[in-house]
Motif scaffolding. Structure first.
Motif, PDB file in Angstrom:
ATOM      1  N   SER A 191       0.816  -1.213   0.000  1.00 38.95           N
ATOM      2  CA  SER A 191       0.000   0.000   0.000  1.00 38.95           C
ATOM      3  C   SER A 191       0.855   1.272   0.000  1.00 38.95           C
ATOM      4  CB  SER A 191      -0.961  -0.027   1.185  1.00 38.95           C
ATOM      5  OG  SER A 191      -1.728   1.145   1.247  1.00 38.95           O
ATOM      6  N   CYS A 225      -4.862   0.327   6.892  1.00 39.88           N
ATOM      7  CA  CYS A 225      -4.780  -1.121   6.682  1.00 39.88           C
ATOM      8  C   CYS A 225      -4.980  -1.874   7.999  1.00 39.88           C
ATOM      9  CB  CYS A 225      -3.438  -1.490   6.067  1.00 39.88           C
ATOM     10  SG  CYS A 225      -3.228  -0.999   4.340  1.00 39.88           S
ATOM     11  N   LEU A 297      -4.684  -3.488  -3.821  1.00 42.76           N
ATOM     12  CA  LEU A 297      -5.251  -2.548  -2.855  1.00 42.76           C
ATOM     13  C   LEU A 297      -6.769  -2.541  -2.927  1.00 42.76           C
ATOM     14  CD1 LEU A 297      -2.804   0.472  -2.897  1.00 42.76           C
ATOM     15  CD2 LEU A 297      -2.584  -1.802  -1.890  1.00 42.76           C
ATOM     16  N   ASN A 314      -6.434   4.017   0.737  1.00 40.16           N
ATOM     17  CA  ASN A 314      -6.105   3.006  -0.263  1.00 40.16           C
ATOM     18  C   ASN A 314      -6.850   3.268  -1.570  1.00 40.16           C
ATOM     19  OD1 ASN A 314      -4.347   0.530   0.717  1.00 40.16           O
ATOM     20  ND2 ASN A 314      -5.539   1.240   2.483  1.00 40.16           N
TER      21      ASN A 314
END
Length: 348
Positions: A191, A225, A297, A314
């Motif tokens: 990411s 995340c 992602l 993201n």
């Protein structure tokens, strides 16, 4: 033993070439398209570059899926967005081979349409390989491969067999019970790495070590995340010496420290200015090729949505990557433009 690589780009070529080099009794078939595979097909060999004298390794290069017939192991290294098409074309020739996905993203559903779950093994590799010219694969960093059985362990025997085969690469190879946790960890590392690629920034020295980028881009992506995984009940797994999103988040904190930051940053720059990490997204955008960002992602964004939350940072990486794709090959943003776009998320 016959080993075939489905989608032999940089990673697949290196894995197949190393297996053949370390075990000449293995027949290795590299299946792919374009000048790279054509060069291998015409010469009957691949050139491997790395922390060793250049090696010339005899392999079979082909663009005909029928040539993988009779394989014991089929390694799937095709870009995620091409998985469905590639496995459908190869399916008539896979027979009883063990199929091992060494890809970014989660392509389980597409593969299971054509491969029995007892013979399908999912995994990841953490390494850095490029194709500097057709017929050549160059290893920037020694690699790690992680494989493992599914939750029901119906493919446990296949996972063990695949692990033993991939040990022939000379990479560090682990069989991990919670391979899903390792795969999500790899997505999370990608990411911020993909975000740095949007501006052609050296991931460590020009992105992570830059306070403005780290604050506006890197830390929000890592935190997002971890939040999404926690909400979804994903249990991350960490393998020794494999990149880890929590460890990266801690590294951000060290760089913020008035005392440790300058020391850590200087050390990182000494290492990574000489050997920069090149993410696959950067290589695809540079060449004007379609990217797999929706399958990597995008999985984090979809996981968030399935669990009643969002992943706007993201999603921003995905949106900016698409903008570059539409602009044309190599038309990247500046680092400051990326920072500005990410700061706009906070004001929404």
């Amino acid at each position: 033993m016959k080993i075939s690589v489905l989608g032999a780009g940089a990673i697949g070529t290196m894995l197949g070439g190393l297996i053949r080099d370390n075990d000449p009794t293995c027949q290795v078939v590299l299946l792919g398209r374009g000048p790279h595979i054509q060069t291998i097909r015409d010469t009957g060999r691949v050139q491997l570059q790395g922390p060793w004298p250049t090696r010339e390794v005899q392999v079979i290069g082909t663009d005909n899926p029928a040539d993988i017939a009779g394989s014991d192991i089929v390694l799937v290294t095709v870009k995620s967005q091409a998985t469905a098409e590639a496995i459908a074309a190869a399916a008539p020739y896979i027979d009883s081979a063990i199929v091992v996905s060494v890809q970014n993203g989660f392509n389980d559903a597409a593969l299971l349409k054509h491969v029995n779950e007892e013979r399908l093994v999912m995994g990841i590799t953490a390494t850095n390989v490029t194709v500097p010219e057709p017929g050549t694969a160059s290893l920037q960093f020694n690699g790690t491969i992680v494989l493992g059985p599914n939750a029901e362990r119906t493919n446990a025997a296949s996972a063990t067999a695949a692990t033993k085969t991939l040990e022939k690469t000379g990479f560090r190879v682990f069989e991990e019970a919670n391979v899903e946790g390792v795969r999500y960890n790899k997505l999370a590392i990608n990411s911020p790495g993909y975000a740095a690629s949007l501006s052609q920034s050296n991931f460590i020295t020009e992105a992570v070590c830059h306070r403005g980028w780290r604050t506006a881009v890197g830390k929000p992506l890592a935190d997002e995340c971890l939040r999404v995984f926690d909400t979804a009940g994903v249990k991350l797994a960490r393998i020794p010496k494999l990149p880890d999103i929590r460890k990266l988040r801690g590294f951000f904190g060290k760089l913020d420290s008035p005392l440790l930051g300058p020391i850590v940053g200087t050390g990182a720059k000494l290492i990574f200015n000489r050997r920069p990490i090149q993410f696959s997204l950067y290589q695809d955008l540079l060449k004007g090729k379609g990217t797999e960002v929706d399958h990597t992602l995008g999985e984090i964004v979809r996981l968030a949505e399935r669990n009643g939350t969002t992943a706007p940072y993201n999603q921003m990486v995905i949106d900016l990557a698409r903008e570059i794709e539409n602009r044309g090959a190599g038309k990247f943003f500046t680092r400051e433009e990326v920072i500005d776009r990410f700061r706009q998320i906070e004001s929404r």
